[in-house]
Scaffold this motif. Structure first.
Motif, PDB file in Angstrom:
ATOM      1  N   GLY A 186       0.816  -1.213   0.000  1.00 32.87           N
ATOM      2  CA  GLY A 186       0.000   0.000   0.000  1.00 32.87           C
ATOM      3  C   GLY A 186       0.845   1.256   0.000  1.00 32.87           C
ATOM      4  N   ARG A 187       1.933   1.242   0.752  1.00 30.95           N
ATOM      5  CA  ARG A 187       2.819   2.418   0.787  1.00 30.95           C
ATOM      6  C   ARG A 187       3.465   2.635  -0.571  1.00 30.95           C
ATOM      7  NH1 ARG A 187       4.327   0.113   5.833  1.00 30.95           N
ATOM      8  NH2 ARG A 187       6.273  -0.591   4.915  1.00 30.95           N
ATOM      9  N   GLY A 188       3.822   1.554  -1.244  1.00 27.81           N
ATOM     10  CA  GLY A 188       4.422   1.677  -2.569  1.00 27.81           C
ATOM     11  C   GLY A 188       3.445   2.194  -3.600  1.00 27.81           C
ATOM     12  N   VAL A 189       2.217   1.671  -3.569  1.00 31.38           N
ATOM     13  CA  VAL A 189       1.198   2.072  -4.533  1.00 31.38           C
ATOM     14  C   VAL A 189       0.788   3.519  -4.336  1.00 31.38           C
ATOM     15  CG1 VAL A 189      -1.216   1.702  -5.181  1.00 31.38           C
ATOM     16  CG2 VAL A 189       0.313  -0.228  -4.968  1.00 31.38           C
ATOM     17  N   THR A 190       0.657   3.954  -3.086  1.00 34.60           N
ATOM     18  CA  THR A 190       0.184   5.311  -2.821  1.00 34.60           C
ATOM     19  C   THR A 190       1.302   6.344  -2.829  1.00 34.60           C
ATOM     20  OG1 THR A 190       0.389   4.997  -0.427  1.00 34.60           O
ATOM     21  CG2 THR A 190      -1.746   4.476  -1.439  1.00 34.60           C
ATOM     22  N   GLY A 191       2.544   5.908  -2.977  1.00 29.99           N
ATOM     23  CA  GLY A 191       3.652   6.856  -3.032  1.00 29.99           C
ATOM     24  C   GLY A 191       4.056   7.381  -1.670  1.00 29.99           C
ATOM     25  N   ALA A 192       3.739   6.653  -0.606  1.00 31.67           N
ATOM     26  CA  ALA A 192       4.099   7.097   0.741  1.00 31.67           C
ATOM     27  C   ALA A 192       5.603   7.298   0.833  1.00 31.67           C
ATOM     28  CB  ALA A 192       3.630   6.068   1.776  1.00 31.67           C
ATOM     29  N   GLY A 193       5.998   8.410   1.356  1.00 29.66           N
ATOM     30  CA  GLY A 193       7.414   8.734   1.496  1.00 29.66           C
ATOM     31  C   GLY A 193       7.908   9.750   0.492  1.00 29.66           C
ATOM     32  N   THR A 194       7.119  10.024  -0.539  1.00 25.94           N
ATOM     33  CA  THR A 194       7.551  10.969  -1.565  1.00 25.94           C
ATOM     34  C   THR A 194       7.713  12.373  -0.996  1.00 25.94           C
ATOM     35  OG1 THR A 194       6.467   9.680  -3.288  1.00 25.94           O
ATOM     36  CG2 THR A 194       6.975  11.966  -3.811  1.00 25.94           C
ATOM     37  N   ALA A 195       6.736  12.844  -0.243  1.00 27.10           N
ATOM     38  CA  ALA A 195       6.801  14.205   0.306  1.00 27.10           C
ATOM     39  C   ALA A 195       7.988  14.364   1.251  1.00 27.10           C
ATOM     40  CB  ALA A 195       5.496  14.541   1.033  1.00 27.10           C
ATOM     41  N   SER A 196       8.230  13.372   2.088  1.00 26.67           N
ATOM     42  CA  SER A 196       9.363  13.487   3.007  1.00 26.67           C
ATOM     43  C   SER A 196      10.686  13.472   2.243  1.00 26.67           C
ATOM     44  CB  SER A 196       9.324  12.388   4.077  1.00 26.67           C
ATOM     45  OG  SER A 196       9.417  11.119   3.488  1.00 26.67           O
ATOM     46  N   ASN A 197      10.759  12.728   1.136  1.00 30.66           N
ATOM     47  CA  ASN A 197      11.972  12.756   0.313  1.00 30.66           C
ATOM     48  C   ASN A 197      12.215  14.144  -0.258  1.00 30.66           C
ATOM     49  OD1 ASN A 197      12.652  10.088   0.700  1.00 30.66           O
ATOM     50  ND2 ASN A 197      11.966   9.396  -1.306  1.00 30.66           N
ATOM     51  N   ILE A 198      11.165  14.820  -0.697  1.00 34.76           N
ATOM     52  CA  ILE A 198      11.317  16.161  -1.265  1.00 34.76           C
ATOM     53  C   ILE A 198      11.788  17.141  -0.201  1.00 34.76           C
ATOM     54  CG2 ILE A 198      10.115  18.081  -2.406  1.00 34.76           C
ATOM     55  CD1 ILE A 198      10.515  15.499  -4.117  1.00 34.76           C
ATOM     56  N   VAL A 199      11.197  17.067   0.974  1.00 35.69           N
ATOM     57  CA  VAL A 199      11.596  17.967   2.067  1.00 35.69           C
ATOM     58  C   VAL A 199      13.052  17.718   2.452  1.00 35.69           C
ATOM     59  CG1 VAL A 199      11.196  18.539   4.497  1.00 35.69           C
ATOM     60  CG2 VAL A 199       9.256  18.273   2.938  1.00 35.69           C
ATOM     61  N   MET A 200      13.427  16.449   2.571  1.00 40.60           N
ATOM     62  CA  MET A 200      14.815  16.128   2.918  1.00 40.60           C
ATOM     63  C   MET A 200      15.774  16.579   1.823  1.00 40.60           C
ATOM     64  SD  MET A 200      14.274  12.405   4.790  1.00 40.60           S
ATOM     65  CE  MET A 200      15.727  11.770   4.042  1.00 40.60           C
ATOM     66  N   ALA A 201      15.372  16.429   0.565  1.00 37.84           N
ATOM     67  CA  ALA A 201      16.212  16.859  -0.553  1.00 37.84           C
ATOM     68  C   ALA A 201      16.404  18.374  -0.541  1.00 37.84           C
ATOM     69  CB  ALA A 201      15.605  16.409  -1.879  1.00 37.84           C
ATOM     70  N   LEU A 202      15.326  19.114  -0.278  1.00 38.00           N
ATOM     71  CA  LEU A 202      15.446  20.576  -0.197  1.00 38.00           C
ATOM     72  C   LEU A 202      16.385  20.991   0.935  1.00 38.00           C
ATOM     73  CD1 LEU A 202      11.817  21.859  -0.813  1.00 38.00           C
ATOM     74  CD2 LEU A 202      13.824  22.280  -2.241  1.00 38.00           C
ATOM     75  N   GLN A 203      16.263  20.341   2.077  1.00 34.41           N
ATOM     76  CA  GLN A 203      17.145  20.655   3.211  1.00 34.41           C
ATOM     77  C   GLN A 203      18.601  20.358   2.859  1.00 34.41           C
ATOM     78  OE1 GLN A 203      16.446  22.108   6.246  1.00 34.41           O
ATOM     79  NE2 GLN A 203      18.668  22.153   6.419  1.00 34.41           N
ATOM     80  N   TRP A 204      18.826  19.218   2.221  1.00 32.51           N
ATOM     81  CA  TRP A 204      20.183  18.846   1.818  1.00 32.51           C
ATOM     82  C   TRP A 204      20.744  19.863   0.821  1.00 32.51           C
ATOM     83  CZ3 TRP A 204      22.598  17.233  -2.759  1.00 32.51           C
ATOM     84  CH2 TRP A 204      23.862  16.670  -2.601  1.00 32.51           C
ATOM     85  N   LEU A 205      19.924  20.256  -0.167  1.00 33.15           N
ATOM     86  CA  LEU A 205      20.369  21.256  -1.145  1.00 33.15           C
ATOM     87  C   LEU A 205      20.691  22.589  -0.476  1.00 33.15           C
ATOM     88  CD1 LEU A 205      17.951  20.595  -4.122  1.00 33.15           C
ATOM     89  CD2 LEU A 205      20.445  20.413  -4.164  1.00 33.15           C
ATOM     90  N   TRP A 206      19.856  22.988   0.467  1.00 30.79           N
ATOM     91  CA  TRP A 206      20.077  24.247   1.192  1.00 30.79           C
ATOM     92  C   TRP A 206      21.413  24.206   1.936  1.00 30.79           C
ATOM     93  CZ3 TRP A 206      17.311  28.590   0.703  1.00 30.79           C
ATOM     94  CH2 TRP A 206      17.521  29.607   1.638  1.00 30.79           C
ATOM     95  N   ASP A 207      21.659  23.101   2.627  1.00 30.36           N
ATOM     96  CA  ASP A 207      22.929  22.937   3.350  1.00 30.36           C
ATOM     97  C   ASP A 207      24.116  22.937   2.396  1.00 30.36           C
ATOM     98  OD1 ASP A 207      21.518  22.766   5.723  1.00 30.36           O
ATOM     99  OD2 ASP A 207      21.625  20.567   5.827  1.00 30.36           O
ATOM    100  N   GLN A 208      23.979  22.223   1.281  1.00 31.29           N
ATOM    101  CA  GLN A 208      25.064  22.158   0.301  1.00 31.29           C
ATOM    102  C   GLN A 208      25.361  23.538  -0.285  1.00 31.29           C
ATOM    103  OE1 GLN A 208      27.062  19.457  -0.719  1.00 31.29           O
ATOM    104  NE2 GLN A 208      26.133  18.599   1.122  1.00 31.29           N
ATOM    105  N   TYR A 209      24.314  24.291  -0.613  1.00 27.52           N
ATOM    106  CA  TYR A 209      24.520  25.605  -1.220  1.00 27.52           C
ATOM    107  C   TYR A 209      25.216  26.557  -0.259  1.00 27.52           C
ATOM    108  CZ  TYR A 209      23.927  29.780  -3.949  1.00 27.52           C
ATOM    109  OH  TYR A 209      24.190  30.909  -4.673  1.00 27.52           O
TER     110      TYR A 209
END
Length: 157
Positions: free
Chosen positions: A84-107
């Motif tokens: 169910g988590r795979g079908v509904t895309g669970a975790g996608t939003a948290s990946n985006i937030v974590m990616a933005l934070q990582w990019l912010w730190d890197q920049y």
């Protein structure tokens, strides 16, 4: 010699993860990118999506109509299951937030001009979402940051 003004983000597809090594395209690409300014995100779900036809056969062999219906319904609708988590895309939003934070730190630790984003399936959609989120988060005010988006079979949830 690797460029320090480039960062790379990798998004696995549903149920895929970084531990697949050379057996999965995104993790293979991640393992072969030179440089330390890279990060990889597991795909939505955390488990491979099961083949629906084999699941139907399995469910039908276990009992009558009531048994089949209950199991089939649970198979498709329970979001708390790995499927169910795979079908509904669970975790996608948290990946985006974590990616933005990582990019912010890197920049802010060392400026970059190029962002490479690689994604397969739902990971491809995550990459597209990240590009939009970078714009909304204000990365455009830092000047010209190029986002190179490489998606393979992007599938929205």
């Amino acid at each position: 010699m690797s460029r320090t003004d480039v960062v790379s983000l990798f998004f696995c597809g549903s149920g895929q993860n970084r531990d697949k090594g050379d057996k999965q395209l995104v993790s293979h690409l991640y393992n072969n990118v030179i440089g330390e300014r890279k990060i990889i995100f597991d795909g939505p779900g955390g488990a491979p999506i099961r083949d629906a036809e084999s699941m139907l056969t399995s469910v039908q062999s276990k009992g009558g109509k009531d048994s089949w219906w209950v199991r089939w319904k649970n198979f498709w609708t329970l979001k708390e299951t790995k499927f169910g988590r795979g079908v509904t895309g669970a975790g996608t939003a948290s990946n985006i937030v974590m990616a933005l934070q990582w990019l912010w730190d890197q920049y802010h630790s060392l400026k970059f001009v190029d962002v490479n984003v690689v994604g397969f399936s739902r990971g491809g959609v995550s990459g597209i979402m990240l590009a939009h989120a970078m714009h909304e988060a204000g990365f455009t005010r830092f000047g010209n940051i190029n986002v190179n988006l490489f998606t393979f079979d992007p599938v929205p949830g």
